[in-house]
Write an enzyme that holds these catalytic residues in place. Structure first.
Site, short mmCIF file in Angstrom:
data_model
loop_
_atom_site.label_atom_id
_atom_site.label_comp_id
_atom_site.label_asym_id
_atom_site.label_seq_id
_atom_site.Cartn_x
_atom_site.Cartn_y
_atom_site.Cartn_z
N CYS A 95 0.83 -1.21 0.00
CA CYS A 95 0.00 0.00 0.00
C CYS A 95 0.87 1.26 0.00
O CYS A 95 1.58 1.52 0.97
CB CYS A 95 -0.91 -0.04 1.22
SG CYS A 95 -1.78 1.48 1.56
N CYS A 98 0.03 3.83 2.76
CA CYS A 98 0.49 3.33 4.07
C CYS A 98 1.94 3.72 4.30
O CYS A 98 2.34 4.02 5.43
CB CYS A 98 0.35 1.81 4.15
SG CYS A 98 -1.34 1.23 4.01
#
Length: 170
Positions: A95, A98
């Site tokens: 991600c 993230c």
């Protein structure tokens, strides 16, 4: 995707709990080589897999503010039963947002000098926790105080927004 992650978790638990010794691929595919080594015509090669290894993280004071969750028991012990408020970062290695939020969040938690701690949960490794806390999108951050979820946000936030989020938790 959640079903695939859950299936992956189930399969890994099934293989982890297996107590039967695991033979190497060469001893399964090429039994003739194994028989040759038993008759003294070649070196004996018997590979057995040992117990699965778990990663251990330092518990030094420098690492006590941010930690990675290892399993459900670790989550219960370090997050739910914590006397200190905990910011839980549900993330994934693949991600991109993230990777942006994680360091920002760690920096803001470190500024609190122990008033708040941070737990990091990889949703690929801990699908059961992600499902339990209704994490459908990463990054998702929840605030836990006295074992209860008191606040939550999804997505990347600025440092100012993170500071407000953390101050509400203290």
């Amino acid at each position: 995707m959640a079903q695939r992650l859950l299936l992956r978790r189930l399969v890994s638990l099934t293989f982890t709990k297996s107590s039967a010794p695991v033979r190497s691929r060469s001893s399964v595919v090429l039994p003739s080589l194994s028989s040759l080594s038993r008759h003294g015509t070649g070196p004996s090669i018997q590979h057995q897999a040992g117990p699965p290894t778990t990663r251990r993280f330092s518990k030094s004071p420098a690492c006590s503010v941010t930690f990675n969750i290892q399993d459900q028991l670790d989550f219960t012990d370090r997050v739910i039963n914590s006397k200190t408020p905990v910011v839980v970062d549900f993330h994934a290695s693949w991600c991109g947002p993230c990777r942006t939020l994680g360091p920002r969040l760690e920096k803001m938690v470190a500024k609190q000098e122990g008033k708040v701690i941070m737990a990091k949960v990889d949703i690929d490794d801990h699908t059961d926790l992600a499902i339990e806390y209704k994490v459908t999108v990463v990054p998702t951050v929840i605030a836990v105080k006295d074992g209860d979820v008191v606040d939550k946000f999804v997505g990347v936030k600025s440092e100012d927004e993170l500071e407000v989020f953390i101050k509400k938790l203290i």
